[in-house]
Design a protein around this motif. Structure first.
Motif, PDB file in Angstrom:
ATOM      1  N   PRO A  87      21.642   4.718  -1.423  1.00 27.61           N
ATOM      2  CA  PRO A  87      22.472   3.799  -1.673  1.00 27.61           C
ATOM      3  C   PRO A  87      23.530   3.800  -0.324  1.00 27.61           C
ATOM      4  N   ARG A  88      24.298   5.130  -0.793  1.00 26.07           N
ATOM      5  CA  ARG A  88      26.050   5.822  -0.130  1.00 26.07           C
ATOM      6  C   ARG A  88      25.578   6.819   0.714  1.00 26.07           C
ATOM      7  N   PRO A  89      25.311   7.295   2.135  1.00 24.81           N
ATOM      8  CA  PRO A  89      24.728   8.664   2.280  1.00 24.81           C
ATOM      9  C   PRO A  89      26.503   9.687   2.291  1.00 24.81           C
ATOM     10  N   ARG A  90      25.745  10.823   2.494  1.00 28.89           N
ATOM     11  CA  ARG A  90      27.322  11.261   2.207  1.00 28.89           C
ATOM     12  C   ARG A  90      27.405  12.120   3.355  1.00 28.89           C
ATOM     13  N   VAL A  91      28.144  12.997   3.782  1.00 23.64           N
ATOM     14  CA  VAL A  91      28.209  13.979   4.669  1.00 23.64           C
ATOM     15  C   VAL A  91      28.683  15.751   3.611  1.00 23.64           C
ATOM     16  N   VAL A  92      27.292  16.121   3.227  1.00 21.97           N
ATOM     17  CA  VAL A  92      27.705  16.980   2.730  1.00 21.97           C
ATOM     18  C   VAL A  92      27.889  18.460   3.313  1.00 21.97           C
ATOM     19  N   ALA A  93      27.740  18.925   4.286  1.00 21.65           N
ATOM     20  CA  ALA A  93      28.159  20.511   4.747  1.00 21.65           C
ATOM     21  C   ALA A  93      27.502  20.176   6.323  1.00 21.65           C
ATOM     22  N   LEU A  94      28.358  20.884   7.395  1.00 16.08           N
ATOM     23  CA  LEU A  94      28.267  21.122   8.630  1.00 16.08           C
ATOM     24  C   LEU A  94      26.988  22.658   8.572  1.00 16.08           C
ATOM     25  N   LEU A  95      26.120  22.262  10.064  1.00 16.51           N
ATOM     26  CA  LEU A  95      25.517  23.862   9.974  1.00 16.51           C
ATOM     27  C   LEU A  95      26.583  24.603  11.041  1.00 16.51           C
ATOM     28  N   PRO A  96      26.811  25.668  10.837  1.00 12.81           N
ATOM     29  CA  PRO A  96      27.760  26.351  12.242  1.00 12.81           C
ATOM     30  C   PRO A  96      27.175  25.963  13.676  1.00 12.81           C
ATOM     31  N   ARG A  97      28.228  26.146  14.368  1.00  9.88           N
ATOM     32  CA  ARG A  97      28.372  25.770  16.207  1.00  9.88           C
ATOM     33  C   ARG A  97      28.128  26.603  16.698  1.00  9.88           C
ATOM     34  N   ARG A  98      26.259  25.736  17.323  1.00  9.26           N
ATOM     35  CA  ARG A  98      26.309  26.772  18.458  1.00  9.26           C
ATOM     36  C   ARG A  98      27.379  27.094  19.853  1.00  9.26           C
ATOM     37  N   THR A  99      27.824  26.288  20.331  1.00  6.44           N
ATOM     38  CA  THR A  99      29.361  25.771  21.277  1.00  6.44           C
ATOM     39  C   THR A  99      30.391  25.236  20.277  1.00  6.44           C
ATOM     40  N   ALA A 100      31.497  24.882  20.407  1.00  6.36           N
ATOM     41  CA  ALA A 100      32.802  24.566  20.231  1.00  6.36           C
ATOM     42  C   ALA A 100      33.570  24.194  22.105  1.00  6.36           C
TER      43      ALA A 100
END
Length: 363
Positions: A87-100
């Protein structure tokens, strides 16, 4: 039962693959999947909240857990995230970026500002309705090359070009080896070729008034972005795009539209600068001294090229300026990291001393 489950999982993975998901990202996500999290691509970021796309459709999620992180690792458009559903979605982590795609932050500190993550193609929009700004194009190319993405220069507003062919020739000299397309949103010229070139995840970069919104509409096949008139005096438009946003393209792939960039500060992009000014670095290999600054040193092959007319002096000066700025930012970044380490070490030492004092009192 088994077949219906496998068909639904394959359809959801194909939905994700249209957003740029692949086996490499899936492997990086394995531990998050085991924890019951779902993959999501960040579409747009607001304060503490973000819009995402998942295999189950769009989800608005709380990203505040990562908002206070280091500026270079906060949630950004284009990121792949691990989302806790419910019911309350949360961003827990980010995957390593391939490019930025990163630039020096506008406050002139040593911090980086990430403009877009996991980008394959950088579309640099340059208007032919106004004189070409060589320094801006070189800076954007340096950002693109340094990120690891493939740059493409798209010349816009060809129908308003008062000296056909001149702008193209100038840009070709600034971007050796880079694909250059000439387009007109008004006539549709060059748009088919553009659609073929924009593959995977593409980001649109350029100043206000360069025609980015018109390019976005042409690629999307619909009027998604509003377009504004541009001042005839300087070719500048009002910011029609006010936030970075990820848009799905009809033929597969995604497009990240960005607000017009006024200042483009570079941040430790020596590799990118080397690629943009490849001909200068090639001349430099023949200099008599390895640490030649290409000013008045004897046996300087770069200065010889300027004297003979093979190399434009303005381009050499812009090369020097970009390198100086990049090196300054790199030094500031190193100093910031050293300061951060120093503070951490001081905190550890303080904690240890307090522990020893407590232990001594106990004895």
């Amino acid at each position: 039962m088994h077949s219906s489950h496998s068909s639904s999982s394959s359809s959801s993975s194909s939905q994700l693959s249209e957003l740029g998901w692949d086996a490499e990202f899936a492997a990086l996500f394995a531990e998050h999947a085991a924890a019951g999290l779902i993959p999501a691509r960040i579409v747009r970021v607001d304060r503490g909240l973000c819009d995402t796309l998942t295999a189950n459709g769009p989800i608005r999620a709380d990203s505040s857990a990562l908002t206070g992180a280091d500026r270079e690792h906060i949630v950004c458009t284009g990121d792949w995230a691990a989302l806790s559903p419910g019911p309350r979605p949360r961003v827990v982590a980010l995957l390593p970026r391939r490019t930025a795609i990163t630039r020096a932050s506008s406050d002139r500190t040593s911090h980086q500002q990430v403009l877009a993550a996991n980008v394959d193609t950088v579309v640099i929009a340059v208007s032919l309705a106004v004189p070409v700004n060589a320094g801006r194009i070189e800076r954007l190319l340096a950002l693109a090359f340094d990120s690891g993405a493939r740059p493409v220069v798209v010349l816009t507003k060809a129908d308003l070009d008062e000296q056909p062919g001149v702008g193209e020739a100038v840009v070709a000299g600034l971007a050796p080896g880079v694909e250059i397309l000439t387009t007109s949103a008004a006539t549709g010229s060059g748009m088919d070729r553009l659609a073929a070139v924009v593959t995977g995840t593409a980001v649109l970069l350029g100043p206000s008034g360069a025609g980015k919104s018109s390019l976005a509409n042409a690629l999307l096949g619909r009027e998604h972005m509003g377009t504004n008139d541009v001042r005839a005096t300087d070719g500048k438009g009002r910011h029609t795009t006010v936030h970075r946003e990820l848009l799905t393209l009809p033929g597969g792939g995604v497009l990240i539209d960005t607000p017009g960039l006024r200042g483009i500060g570079v941040q430790d992009v020596a590799d990118g600068v080397g690629q943009v000014f490849a001909e200068i670095e090639a001349y430099a290999r023949d200099c008599a001294f390895r640490d030649c600054e290409h000013r008045s040193e004897p046996g300087c092959a770069v200065q010889d090229a300027v004297v003979s007319g093979e190399l434009d002096l303005g381009r050499l000066e812009r090369y020097r300026k970009l390198l100086r700025e990049s090196q300054w930012a790199a030094t500031r970044g190193d100093a910031r990291q050293a300061n951060k380490r120093g503070k951490t070490e001081k905190a550890i030492t303080k904690h240890l001393r307090a522990t020893y004092r407590f232990r001594d009192r106990q004895n």
